[in-house]
Design a protein around this motif. Sequence first.
Motif, PDB file in Angstrom:
ATOM      1  N   PHE A  39      -0.487   4.927  -3.769  1.00  0.00           N
ATOM      2  CA  PHE A  39      -0.866   5.330  -2.357  1.00  0.00           C
ATOM      3  C   PHE A  39      -1.245   3.993  -1.371  1.00  0.00           C
ATOM      4  O   PHE A  39      -1.908   2.893  -2.070  1.00  0.00           O
ATOM      5  N   ALA A  40      -0.668   3.963  -0.092  1.00  0.00           N
ATOM      6  CA  ALA A  40      -1.065   2.921   0.897  1.00  0.00           C
ATOM      7  C   ALA A  40      -0.880   1.488   0.234  1.00  0.00           C
ATOM      8  O   ALA A  40       0.056   1.060  -0.211  1.00  0.00           O
ATOM      9  N   GLU A  41      -1.983   0.723   0.538  1.00  0.00           N
ATOM     10  CA  GLU A  41      -1.864  -0.764   0.261  1.00  0.00           C
ATOM     11  C   GLU A  41      -1.719  -1.128  -1.720  1.00  0.00           C
ATOM     12  O   GLU A  41      -1.232  -1.962  -2.057  1.00  0.00           O
ATOM     13  N   GLU A  42      -2.068   0.162  -2.302  1.00  0.00           N
ATOM     14  CA  GLU A  42      -1.922   0.151  -3.605  1.00  0.00           C
ATOM     15  C   GLU A  42      -0.277  -0.087  -3.926  1.00  0.00           C
ATOM     16  O   GLU A  42       0.161  -0.799  -4.948  1.00  0.00           O
ATOM     17  N   ASN A  44       2.062  -1.663  -2.124  1.00  0.00           N
ATOM     18  CA  ASN A  44       2.292  -3.155  -1.628  1.00  0.00           C
ATOM     19  C   ASN A  44       1.811  -4.097  -2.893  1.00  0.00           C
ATOM     20  O   ASN A  44       2.575  -5.138  -3.225  1.00  0.00           O
ATOM     21  N   CYS A  72       6.521   4.883   4.226  1.00  0.00           N
ATOM     22  CA  CYS A  72       6.244   3.914   3.167  1.00  0.00           C
ATOM     23  C   CYS A  72       7.273   2.770   3.310  1.00  0.00           C
ATOM     24  O   CYS A  72       8.458   3.217   3.346  1.00  0.00           O
ATOM     25  N   PHE A  79       3.626   6.026   8.472  1.00  0.00           N
ATOM     26  CA  PHE A  79       2.655   6.536   7.237  1.00  0.00           C
ATOM     27  C   PHE A  79       1.535   7.712   7.932  1.00  0.00           C
ATOM     28  O   PHE A  79       1.355   8.798   7.383  1.00  0.00           O
ATOM     29  N   PHE A 148     -10.352   5.541  -0.699  1.00  0.00           N
ATOM     30  CA  PHE A 148      -9.731   4.917   0.490  1.00  0.00           C
ATOM     31  C   PHE A 148     -10.741   5.116   1.818  1.00  0.00           C
ATOM     32  O   PHE A 148     -10.726   4.079   2.510  1.00  0.00           O
ATOM     33  N   HIS A 178      -6.438  12.652  12.331  1.00  0.00           N
ATOM     34  CA  HIS A 178      -6.023  11.448  11.573  1.00  0.00           C
ATOM     35  C   HIS A 178      -7.132  10.399  11.691  1.00  0.00           C
ATOM     36  O   HIS A 178      -8.237  10.788  12.411  1.00  0.00           O
ATOM     37  N   GLU A 180      -7.909   6.240  11.216  1.00  0.00           N
ATOM     38  CA  GLU A 180      -7.451   4.807  11.038  1.00  0.00           C
ATOM     39  C   GLU A 180      -8.286   4.011   9.921  1.00  0.00           C
ATOM     40  O   GLU A 180      -9.467   3.683   9.964  1.00  0.00           O
ATOM     41  N   TYR A 184      -3.901   1.521   8.158  1.00  0.00           N
ATOM     42  CA  TYR A 184      -3.131   2.878   7.588  1.00  0.00           C
ATOM     43  C   TYR A 184      -3.676   3.892   8.622  1.00  0.00           C
ATOM     44  O   TYR A 184      -4.994   4.203   8.651  1.00  0.00           O
ATOM     45  N   LEU A 186      -4.447   7.736   8.315  1.00  0.00           N
ATOM     46  CA  LEU A 186      -4.138   8.710   7.546  1.00  0.00           C
ATOM     47  C   LEU A 186      -4.193  10.117   8.060  1.00  0.00           C
ATOM     48  O   LEU A 186      -5.341  10.470   8.878  1.00  0.00           O
TER      49      LEU A 186
END
Length: 284
Positions: A39-42, A44, A72, A79, A148, A178, A180, A184, A186
């Motif tokens: 998920f997300a920065e994990e 990258n 992604c 995202f 997160f 949402h 920020e 990201y 969310l």
Amino acid sequence: MSKAQPFFLASPQGKGQRFCIFHPADGIQRGRVLHIHPFAEEMNKSRRMAALQARAMAKIGFAVLQIDLFGCGDSSGDFGDASWQDWLDDLSAAAKWLATQGDEPLWLWGHRAGCLLACELLARIDEPTCNLLFWHPPAQGRVLLQQFLRLKLANGLLDGGGGTTMEALKTQLSSVGHVEIAGYALSSELAAGLEAASLNIPAQSRMRLTEAHCFEMSSQPSLEPAPALASALARWREQGLAIHHHPVTGPAFWQTSEIEDAPALLASTLATLTARQAEERSNL
């Protein structure tokens, strides 16, 4: 060595294209693997490890498909517009594409949140049998969501802000739609899907699952899984599912400040697949 093949897979929902990399098996194809990223920065932080493992799997006869889910990487969409359902739809399409590449045993290789997606995907794929490879799975999606959201709380404190609470963030998600966090956006839909996800196998999918392997990383691994994960694995065994726990020494590379490798995890994962290959050949 077969060369990796990048391509775009059309979204069945008409939401653009998904970037994929297919690693054909070297020599005789003995299995198929669908990688489900975290998920997300994990995601990258894990790119390098996923690429290293995919190439190593291909070298011993496994065809591997990597896919960037909606919003992604190099796939279509933002995202902030992604939902948990979008990601399951993407993975269903990826599994269908991989089915055209052979009928060898299928492995769902999930990492972190990808493990939770894999559990739900089992009920949606048209395969007689399936195996699971899990890299450091969370027992509950709500734990990942809370981690997160805490990034937002931590950033607020660093900026000199105060007063923002976890409940306030959840209220914003439900009212605004949402929030920020760390670059990201969310969405409430994605947050709800992640929060509801768990390391459970749907009843209709249990007969399809052949075996599952869970690799848990630690700087000083214990032979026993962490308490939350232990409860989840015990539940699997009570349901008659074959689940194997593999403690591995190495860094939590998906959350380190610098990109790091975990050679022991690569080797342990590969050894598991190799052992499974040997067992299948002995049964022929």
